[in-house]
Design an enzyme around this catalytic site. Structure first.
Site, mmCIF file in Angstrom:
data_model
loop_
_atom_site.group_PDB
_atom_site.id
_atom_site.type_symbol
_atom_site.label_atom_id
_atom_site.label_comp_id
_atom_site.label_asym_id
_atom_site.label_seq_id
_atom_site.Cartn_x
_atom_site.Cartn_y
_atom_site.Cartn_z
ATOM 1 N N GLU A 318 0.853 -1.191 0.000
ATOM 2 C CA GLU A 318 0.000 0.000 0.000
ATOM 3 C C GLU A 318 0.888 1.240 0.000
ATOM 4 O O GLU A 318 1.911 1.294 0.683
ATOM 5 C CB GLU A 318 -0.881 -0.025 1.260
ATOM 6 C CG GLU A 318 -1.789 1.175 1.422
ATOM 7 C CD GLU A 318 -2.468 1.197 2.780
ATOM 8 O OE1 GLU A 318 -3.593 1.733 2.864
ATOM 9 O OE2 GLU A 318 -1.885 0.678 3.754
ATOM 10 N N LYS A 378 -9.940 -0.053 -2.495
ATOM 11 C CA LYS A 378 -10.198 -0.464 -1.107
ATOM 12 C C LYS A 378 -11.653 -0.233 -0.741
ATOM 13 O O LYS A 378 -12.171 0.882 -0.855
ATOM 14 C CB LYS A 378 -9.266 0.319 -0.177
ATOM 15 C CG LYS A 378 -9.303 -0.094 1.281
ATOM 16 C CD LYS A 378 -8.258 0.698 2.069
ATOM 17 C CE LYS A 378 -8.211 0.290 3.530
ATOM 18 N NZ LYS A 378 -7.204 1.081 4.284
ATOM 19 N N CYS A 432 -4.590 -3.384 4.145
ATOM 20 C CA CYS A 432 -4.270 -2.851 5.474
ATOM 21 C C CYS A 432 -5.424 -3.005 6.456
ATOM 22 O O CYS A 432 -5.682 -4.078 6.983
ATOM 23 C CB CYS A 432 -3.829 -1.392 5.338
ATOM 24 S SG CYS A 432 -3.011 -0.727 6.820
#
Length: 580
Positions: A318, A378, A432
């Site tokens: 990321e 995301k 994440c």
């Protein structure tokens, strides 16, 4: 008259009752005894919270989570404390757990967000304490303790602002024998297994202590063949206590078998590192991109020299390129050069600007010859980081509020298709923050993911325990869904995780590195993937039903009567009635 209150001294009350052999016995319930009762329960709750913290990475003392919940069960159950006492004990437990678990939240923004978040999460544990105090008065108290735990974990993992699943008990069990439970009943079931095990063992010990005390009081041993309720309850408690570990051990072989597969893929995870720590990570975006390009070019040279195997594709973390290669020709050229150097596509963590002006935290599949060939945005964006709810309100408390972004959550499948030499590979992505949520990895696998990818950026949290806590979540997801997982971090810890949750390769923190491995690909689904949310939902329904029943038939929202107070004092002193 027998059983009527007698005269009491100021600050206390005496209650007379019949003791063994018809003799009258007296209980004194005064301020001193109530203070002692409150004090020991509070101390046990503090110790329980600290033990739970020590169970989490990087210490990984998994058995302390079992001990922690056993101690908390005892504090909430022995002597049947008041509901408000249970709420206090839960709150104390929550503070003792979350304060040492989450200091990384305030690493660069000061202690206020860390303390405020810990206190807010402790409120959920206060709710748990109140619920468990009520429901453990029902038959089979360890079961109700467990269901109450699942209920409150689910609540705090979903509300408000999407919830905060960090610190779920399941994530403390990566080195423990209960981990295989995740492949059958998911992360919520693994948390339930720990709670059930701890509470049941504590219940067994209480029953044994009660038997010894009663035997000593009567000056005669309890006959071994006497079919008492105590013996029956003890037998049931032992059976319940062994349920979780026996089930986990029985499931271990099938979990290990998932590391074997007919199709495989060779991957490389690149950790390029960052120039410096702090919240100004975005100001370093060119240097961060250059670091990942440089590390990949060096890896390509090693491949050419025969010192490293050729990968099917490469994975960057990321924020590896916060300069959008779609909009910036220079960034695109650098990534293309890196892809050509390894002669393989690269999964690039980047930020993309959308037509509405809001960015998305994205993963691009970048092929050296064709450029971007697939994309994942995301889905679950992080509150107070990638967006700020109630911005005007929170701006009053911190000057860092305006550093939060305004990211748009993605939609659609949670997978990307990566072109390979022999066949395409479907890779599930949980970026994440997303890996903490059950639905993220589950959706990836249901969308066809043959392996999982967790790109992450932990640089903004410094040299804290955060990266190790997040790594444990990826280990649980590997077992839960029977997939190999690759964690690629900007600054560490990057790791390659087998489908049984074991780590085969791991980087250091804040050091450039390249991890390589050949991973099995799977197309089938574990029982946990197929069942999805249903086991947790069923547990929640039963927990709420038990709570309503306890409220309706066992509870009066008044001060305890003197007789109730006497009984509570006697139970606390002698553990009377634990096995009833």
């Amino acid at each position: 008259m027998t059983g009527t209150p007698q005269a009491s001294e100021p600050g206390g009350a005496e209650v007379a009752g019949s003791g063994p052999g018809g003799r009258r016995r007296r209980f004194r319930i005064g301020r001193d005894s109530l203070t002692v009762d409150w004090a020991w329960r509070t101390l046990v709750s503090v110790a329980s919270g600290v033990a739970m913290w020590a169970a989490f990475p990087p210490r990984n003392l998994w058995f302390l989570a079992v001990l922690s919940l056993g101690m908390l069960f005892a504090a909430l159950y022995v002597g049947r404390p008041r509901v408000r006492t249970g709420a206090w004990l839960g709150f104390v437990f929550g503070l003792s757990f979350f304060l040492p678990l989450l200091p990384w939240v305030g690493e660069y923004v000061g202690p206020l967000p860390w303390i405020a978040l810990s206190a807010a999460l402790a409120v959920y544990l206060a709710l748990f304490g109140a619920i468990a105090t009520l429901t453990t008065r029902l038959p089979l108290p360890p079961v109700w303790f467990t269901l109450s735990w699942v209920l409150v974990e689910a609540l705090r993992s979903s509300f408000p602002f999407g919830g905060f699943p960090w610190g779920r008990v399941a994530f403390s069990q990566v080195d423990g024998p209960l981990l295989p439970l995740a492949s059958v009943v998911g992360a919520p079931g693994l948390s339930a297994g720990v709670a059930l095990f701890g509470a049941s063992v504590a219940w067994v010990l209480m029953i044994l202590a009660s038997a010894l005390i009663r035997s000593a009081a009567k000056a005669r041993p309890v006959a071994a063949d006497q079919p008492t309720g105590l013996v029956r309850a003890g037998t049931l408690a032992v059976a319940i206590a062994l349920l979780a570990p026996v089930a986990a051990i029985a499931l271990t072989p099938s979990t290990i078998d998932r590391t074997i597969s007919g199709s495989k893929v060779r991957i490389a995870a690149v950790q390029g590192n960052v120039p410096r720590l702090g919240l100004d990570f975005n100001a370093q975006r060119r240097a961060v991109l250059d670091n990942h390009v440089r590390t990949t070019l060096q890896y390509g040279q090693a491949i050419d020299d025969g010192l490293a195997p050729h990968p099917d594709f490469v994975m960057w973390p990321e924020n590896a390129s916060d300069i959008s290669p779609v909009d910036n020709a220079d960034a695109a050229e650098s990534i293309t050069a890196a892809s050509e150097a390894v002669d393989a596509p690269i999964l690039v963590g980047t930020l993309l600007r959308n037509p509405d002006g809001r960015p998305t935290n994205s993963v691009l599949v970048w092929d050296g010859a064709r450029g971007p060939v697939d994309r994942y945005d995301k889905h679950i964006v992080q509150p107070f980081g990638e967006y700020l709810p109630w911005r005007p309100f929170f701006r009053l408390f911190s000057s860092y509020a305006d550093l939060a972004g305004n990211f748009r959550p993605g939609s659609g499948p949670a997978v990307v298709t990566v072109p390979g030499y022999s066949a395409e590979v479907i890779v599930g992505v949980a970026t994440c923050w997303e890996v903490a949520f059950d639905r993220a990895a589950r959706q990836s696998v249901r969308d066809g993911a043959q392996m999982l990818f967790v790109p992450t950026n932990n640089a903004t949290f410094g040299r804290t325990e955060m990266t190790y806590q997040q790594l444990a979540m990826s280990q649980v997801r590997a077992v839960e869904h029977g997939r190999a997982v690759v964690v690629a971090a900007t600054s560490g810890v990057s790791a390659i995780i087998a489908a049984d949750g074991s780590i085969s390769e791991q980087s250091g923190i804040f050091t450039p590195d390249v991890l390589t491995s050949t991973l099995p690909l799977h197309d089938d689904q574990t029982l946990a993937t197929r069942l999805g949310v249903w086991p947790e939902a069923l547990a929640i329904v039963v927990a709420v039903g038990g709570l309503l029943f306890a409220l309706g038939s066992r509870t009066r929202f008044t001060l305890m009567s003197r007789r109730d107070a006497a009984r509570a004092s006697d139970d606390t002193k002698e553990l009377d009635g634990i096995g009833d």
